[in-house]
Design an enzyme around this catalytic site. Structure first.
Site, PDB file in Angstrom:
ATOM      1  CB  CYS A   1      -0.940  -0.004   1.206  1.00  0.00           C
ATOM      2  SG  CYS A   1      -2.027   1.441   1.243  1.00  0.00           S
TER       3      CYS A   1
ATOM      4  CB  CYS B   1      -0.724   2.574   3.980  1.00  0.00           C
ATOM      5  SG  CYS B   1      -2.147   1.820   3.218  1.00  0.00           S
ATOM      6  CG  ASP B   2       3.114   1.195   4.365  1.00  0.00           C
ATOM      7  OD1 ASP B   2       2.531   1.703   5.341  1.00  0.00           O
ATOM      8  OD2 ASP B   2       3.094  -0.019   4.103  1.00  0.00           O
TER       9      ASP B   2
END
Ligand code: NDP
Length: 366
Positions: A186, A189-190
């Site tokens: 992701c 997300c990261d």
């Protein structure tokens, strides 16, 4: 089979499940959450259990999070909490965004912490939690029957399915070794985390998600080259998305390329061994991280088609802006019904919606 008929059973323990439980409990629906046990389906605490820092969940700016988490979460569960990614972890490993001079516990909430907080909030309002899976269902009558991995059959007037989806990975042992150390599924997300910052990165996949992830990474401040590794000589992504990747100055598409091995120094990824699918030649691709974007699999196998799903197995919401499924009294929340947004905060939002929908459904029954 227990004769008791629950008002609401919630299946799944990610952001959608716990948010549904908080709302259902506060509405006196006395919910039970089946939080899951078995991999790969129904992982307790969902996909966030595999995530490190969560920097985009509104309401959780970086701060002295651990002190708050420890004050809120029952001491009996403190052993579940992950190590603090403080300065002592950052020496040479790039794990923390904070310098040694800064206060140690100042960091973004970690996935497990966020989920333990949500779980605690649900427990505080009386939610009952069962550490089992639901392995099969019978939605054939008004009273829904659910079979648990413990061999019991439980009954409910409403069911909220919040079992999520799991990211597909390549299945390489080296990929497993570097998960959260330079391998992620992701980018949103990261991607902005320090270990990936200003480094050349690879995104694997040729679908819309891969292009979206590559574009997101390529647009980050200070982004280096983003390699998009496509296993064929064409992409599955929509034309407009393909054009976006092809025309982006920071995106370098490597056609006919698959990953053979993820390499690193034990702490973080620094190279990929990639193979040409045309002539099987192997070469090095020095990158600081690999984002796998080869699709997700919704955790719906246990439903065995009991509710309407799309061709990829995601539950279809039957009404616009509602969480109803094709079965009256059964609602779906989070990634199990959403292959588009797939964010913790959107899952939590639909979890809340499902509890409100279940509450209104029950009110109408009465
Ligand atoms: P897709 O199934 O559409 O694409 C998966 C991609 O991964 C394909 O290119 C596939 O290659 C590749 N792939 C699969 N397995 C491997 C492997 N082992 N090694 C290398 N490559 C592999 O999944 P997405 O997640 O991209 O999209 C899912 C759905 O969500 C789609 O309907 C998509 O349109 C939608 N979506 C829409 C977005 C938007 O409109 N903005 C954004 C994101 C998703 P191959 O083609 O060779 O099979």
């Amino acid at each position: 089979m227990s004769n008791e008929i629950e008002k609401t059973i919630i299946i799944g323990s990610g952001p959608a499940g716990w948010s549904a439980a908080i709302y259902a409990a506060r509405a006196n629906l006395n919910p039970v959450v089946y939080e899951g046990t078995v991999k790969p389906e129904m992982i307790p605490l969902g996909q966030l259990a595999f995530t490190t820092e969560v920097e985009n969940y509104a309401g959780f700016p970086a701060g002295n999070i651990r002190a708050f988490v420890e004050s809120a979460v029952d001491k009996k569960r403190h052993h579940n909490l992950p190590p603090i990614p403080g300065p002592e972890h950052s020496k040479g490993k790039g794990k923390s965004r904070f310098s040694l001079e800064e206060i140690e516990p100042h960091y973004a909430v970690q996935g497990i912490e966020l989920m333990e907080l949500m779980k605690q909030q649900a427990l505080n309002f009386g939610t009952r939690v069962v550490g089992e899976d639901i392995v099969s269902v019978d939605f054939g009558s008004d009273i829904k029957k659910l079979n648990t991995s413990g061999g019991a059959t439980v009954q409910a007037k409403t069911v909220i399915i919040a079992t999520g989806a799991r990211a597909n990975y390549l299945g390489l042992p080296s990929e497993e070794e570097y998960k959260n150390k330079g391998v992620s599924a992701c980018a949103v997300c990261d991607g902005a985390l320090p270990i990936y910052r200003s480094k050349p990165l690879a995104v694997v996949g040729g679908g819309d998600s891969a292009v979206e992830e590559a574009t997101y990474l390529a647009n980050l401040k200070g982004a280096d080259t983003i390699y998009l590794l496509v296993r064929r000589d064409e992409m599955r992504a929509s034309k407009v998305m393909q054009d976006r990747a092809i025309n982006h100055p920071n995106i370098d598409i490597q056609w006919n390329t698959v990953v053979e091995e993820v390499q690193g120094d034990g702490n973080v990824v620094n190279n990929l061994k990639v193979k040409s699918t045309v002539d099987d030649s192997i070469r090095d691709l020095p990158v600081g991280g690999m984002f796998v974007a080869i699709g997700h699999t919704p955790n719906t196998a246990f439903l065995d088609g009991a509710v309407d799903m799309n061709e990829s197995g995601y539950i279809r919401w039957a009404k616009a802006f509602r969480t109803n499924t094709s079965v009256s009294g059964v609602f779906a929340a989070g990634d199990v019904a959403d292959d588009y947004y797939r964010q913790a905060i959107t899952s939590a939002g639909t979890g809340c919606m499902a509890a409100l929908d279940a509450e209104r459904f029950l009110a109408e029954l009465e």
